[in-house]
Motif scaffolding. Structure first.
Motif, PDB file in Angstrom:
ATOM      1  N   LEU A  18       0.841  -1.206   0.000  1.00 47.10           N
ATOM      2  CA  LEU A  18       0.000   0.000   0.000  1.00 47.10           C
ATOM      3  C   LEU A  18       0.873   1.252   0.000  1.00 47.10           C
ATOM      4  CD1 LEU A  18      -2.794   1.340   0.330  1.00 47.10           C
ATOM      5  CD2 LEU A  18      -2.466   1.169   2.792  1.00 47.10           C
ATOM      6  N   MET A  21       2.256   1.854  -3.378  1.00 53.91           N
ATOM      7  CA  MET A  21       1.225   2.401  -4.274  1.00 53.91           C
ATOM      8  C   MET A  21       0.986   3.880  -3.992  1.00 53.91           C
ATOM      9  SD  MET A  21      -1.455  -0.752  -4.244  1.00 53.91           S
ATOM     10  CE  MET A  21      -2.716  -0.128  -5.302  1.00 53.91           C
TER      11      MET A  21
ATOM     12  N   ALA B  35      -7.055   2.046  -7.195  1.00 52.27           N
ATOM     13  CA  ALA B  35      -6.504   0.814  -6.617  1.00 52.27           C
ATOM     14  C   ALA B  35      -5.929   1.086  -5.227  1.00 52.27           C
ATOM     15  CB  ALA B  35      -5.433   0.248  -7.538  1.00 52.27           C
ATOM     16  N   ALA B  36      -5.256   2.246  -5.098  1.00 51.16           N
ATOM     17  CA  ALA B  36      -4.672   2.596  -3.800  1.00 51.16           C
ATOM     18  C   ALA B  36      -5.761   2.792  -2.753  1.00 51.16           C
ATOM     19  CB  ALA B  36      -3.839   3.881  -3.952  1.00 51.16           C
ATOM     20  N   ALA B  39      -6.981  -0.572  -1.714  1.00 52.75           N
ATOM     21  CA  ALA B  39      -5.982  -1.218  -0.857  1.00 52.75           C
ATOM     22  C   ALA B  39      -6.029  -0.638   0.550  1.00 52.75           C
ATOM     23  CB  ALA B  39      -4.593  -1.019  -1.476  1.00 52.75           C
ATOM     24  N   LEU B  40      -6.197   0.694   0.599  1.00 51.63           N
ATOM     25  CA  LEU B  40      -6.292   1.368   1.895  1.00 51.63           C
ATOM     26  C   LEU B  40      -7.478   0.815   2.685  1.00 51.63           C
ATOM     27  CD1 LEU B  40      -4.473   3.671   2.924  1.00 51.63           C
ATOM     28  CD2 LEU B  40      -6.286   5.262   2.344  1.00 51.63           C
ATOM     29  N   VAL B  43      -6.721  -2.611   4.027  1.00 54.28           N
ATOM     30  CA  VAL B  43      -5.810  -2.594   5.175  1.00 54.28           C
ATOM     31  C   VAL B  43      -6.558  -2.215   6.442  1.00 54.28           C
ATOM     32  CG1 VAL B  43      -3.871  -1.348   6.195  1.00 54.28           C
ATOM     33  CG2 VAL B  43      -3.715  -2.217   3.860  1.00 54.28           C
ATOM     34  N   PHE B  60      -7.967 -11.728   4.070  1.00 56.51           N
ATOM     35  CA  PHE B  60      -7.315 -10.412   4.048  1.00 56.51           C
ATOM     36  C   PHE B  60      -6.481 -10.236   2.786  1.00 56.51           C
ATOM     37  CE2 PHE B  60      -3.551  -7.831   5.165  1.00 56.51           C
ATOM     38  CZ  PHE B  60      -4.200  -6.618   5.254  1.00 56.51           C
ATOM     39  N   VAL B  61      -5.601 -11.210   2.510  1.00 57.26           N
ATOM     40  CA  VAL B  61      -4.674 -11.055   1.376  1.00 57.26           C
ATOM     41  C   VAL B  61      -5.437 -11.068   0.053  1.00 57.26           C
ATOM     42  CG1 VAL B  61      -2.738 -12.065   0.158  1.00 57.26           C
ATOM     43  CG2 VAL B  61      -2.744 -12.013   2.646  1.00 57.26           C
ATOM     44  N   PHE B  64      -7.409  -7.884  -0.328  1.00 58.97           N
ATOM     45  CA  PHE B  64      -6.537  -6.754  -0.665  1.00 58.97           C
ATOM     46  C   PHE B  64      -6.310  -6.661  -2.170  1.00 58.97           C
ATOM     47  CE2 PHE B  64      -2.340  -5.028  -1.468  1.00 58.97           C
ATOM     48  CZ  PHE B  64      -2.353  -3.850  -0.748  1.00 58.97           C
ATOM     49  N   PHE B  65      -5.835  -7.792  -2.729  1.00 59.90           N
ATOM     50  CA  PHE B  65      -5.474  -7.738  -4.163  1.00 59.90           C
ATOM     51  C   PHE B  65      -6.704  -7.670  -5.059  1.00 59.90           C
ATOM     52  CE2 PHE B  65      -1.535  -9.447  -2.351  1.00 59.90           C
ATOM     53  CZ  PHE B  65      -0.667  -8.504  -2.857  1.00 59.90           C
ATOM     54  N   ALA B  68      -8.256  -4.191  -5.050  1.00 62.08           N
ATOM     55  CA  ALA B  68      -7.435  -3.235  -5.802  1.00 62.08           C
ATOM     56  C   ALA B  68      -7.604  -3.461  -7.299  1.00 62.08           C
ATOM     57  CB  ALA B  68      -5.968  -3.378  -5.393  1.00 62.08           C
TER      58      ALA B  68
END
Lengths: 225, 114
Positions: A18, A21, B35-36, B39-40, B43, B60-61, B64-65, B68
């Motif tokens: 993150l 990015m 995408a950021a 991702a935020l 998280v 989680f993983v 995340f991807f 995004a």
């Protein structure tokens, strides 16, 4: 506990990604403040298309105009040629060029022996009218160019008695008068020597006149004062 | 402990991101930003799950991807179709982001008080 560490490590990894990015994004946005919106790009694209079309149109126009220019140039050389010929003709008739060719030479001189005592001297000298008559006769017989004692006769030439001289082109001309004419020699001579014509008349006045044919005469151009 | 690790991970990521010589082309900046954001959101969702002790590593993983990539892909499709689909991603992820933040805040406050 080991379960928990893997969880935290995976969170850390994800956070790192993150972070990457975010940082990359931050740099991109910072590099060009304001950025370029998609709309702007599309606008520019349509502008570009339009300008390309315009350019094509203009190229077609250039080709068209070039074609026309070529056509005009082709015609131009011919026109220039015609104008040159015309100019030469006009220059010749204006007396601005030297003329050479076959022609006649007429020499007039005052009577040698002034007999007739009691008569005032100078009564039988050649007068302007006599020269004018000769010139007129030559023009009438188709002469192309005439000169008297090296003075080219042009449209503004005067032949004028000025006391003992005759002025031609405001230059004094003295006897013997040598009249040169370029043209068909036979025609010129026959028109002068017509029975009862000019030569006979002038001879009868006592003027010494000779007419000669020449194959190659040179008549000088009009000399500017 | 978890937040500390997350912060160090973020710091490392930022350091790497600011120092890599690759610069993203302007055209992809929009996709990257969405995408950021996704991702935020993932998280913060992960942090919330960890605090609630419901954290699942796989979810989680992959979340995340996939979030995004989905957000970026949605933005791309929206661009092609002439619809501002990235707004949907921004709104959805933004709302979830604030919700997660609120829940995390409450948990922290509760822990402080007790």
């Amino acid at each position: 506990m080991s379960q928990r560490t893997t969880v935290y490590i995976s969170i850390m990894l994800v956070a790192a990604i993150l972070g990457i990015m975010l940082a990359v994004q931050f740099r991109v946005v910072n590099r060009s403040p304001g950025g370029i919106s998609a709309n702007r790009a599309e606008e520019l694209l349509t502008d570009l298309k339009q300008i390309n079309r315009e350019q094509e149109n203009l190229k077609k126009e250039i080709a068209d105009l070039n074609y026309k220019l070529n056509q005009v140039n082709k015609g131009k050389s011919e026109a220039i040629e015609a104008l040159r010929g015309e100019l030469n003709k006009v220059r010749m008739s204006a007396g601005l060029v030297t003329v050479t060719g076959p022609g006649v030479e007429v020499v007039l001189d005052n009577p040698k022996n002034e007999t007739e005592p009691g008569m005032p001297p100078g009564l039988f000298i050649i007068r302007d009218e006599d020269l004018l008559k000769v010139v007129n006769e030559l023009w009438g017989a188709g002469a192309e160019a005439i000169s008297i004692n090296g003075q080219r006769i042009i449209a503004t030439s005067e032949i004028r008695l000025a006391a003992p001289f005759i002025n031609i082109n405001t230059r004094r001309v003295v006897p013997p008068y040598q009249v040169l004419a370029v043209g068909n020699p036979d025609t010129l001579v026959s028109s002068l020597e017509l029975p009862g014509g000019l030569v006979e008349y002038l001879r009868s006045l006592g003027i010494d006149i000779t007419v000669e044919k020449h194959d190659d005469l040179t008549i000088p151009a009009y000399a500017e004062r | 402990m978890g937040i500390m690790l997350t912060a160090t991970g973020l710091l490392i990521g930022l350091l790497i991101g600011f120092n890599i010589p690759v610069i993203l082309p302007q055209d992809y900046a929009k996709y990257m930003s969405v995408a950021a954001l996704a991702a935020l959101d993932s998280v913060f969702g992960g942090i919330r799950a960890a605090i609630e002790d419901k954290f699942d590593h796989g979810i989680f993983v992959t979340g995340f991807f996939s979030n995004a990539l989905l957000a970026a892909g949605l933005t791309y499709i929206g661009d092609r179709l002439g619809i501002d689909l990235y707004l949907a991603a921004v709104v959805a992820f933004g709302v979830r982001l604030f919700q997660n933040l609120a829940i995390i805040r409450r948990h922290i406050l509760k822990n402080k008080i007790t």
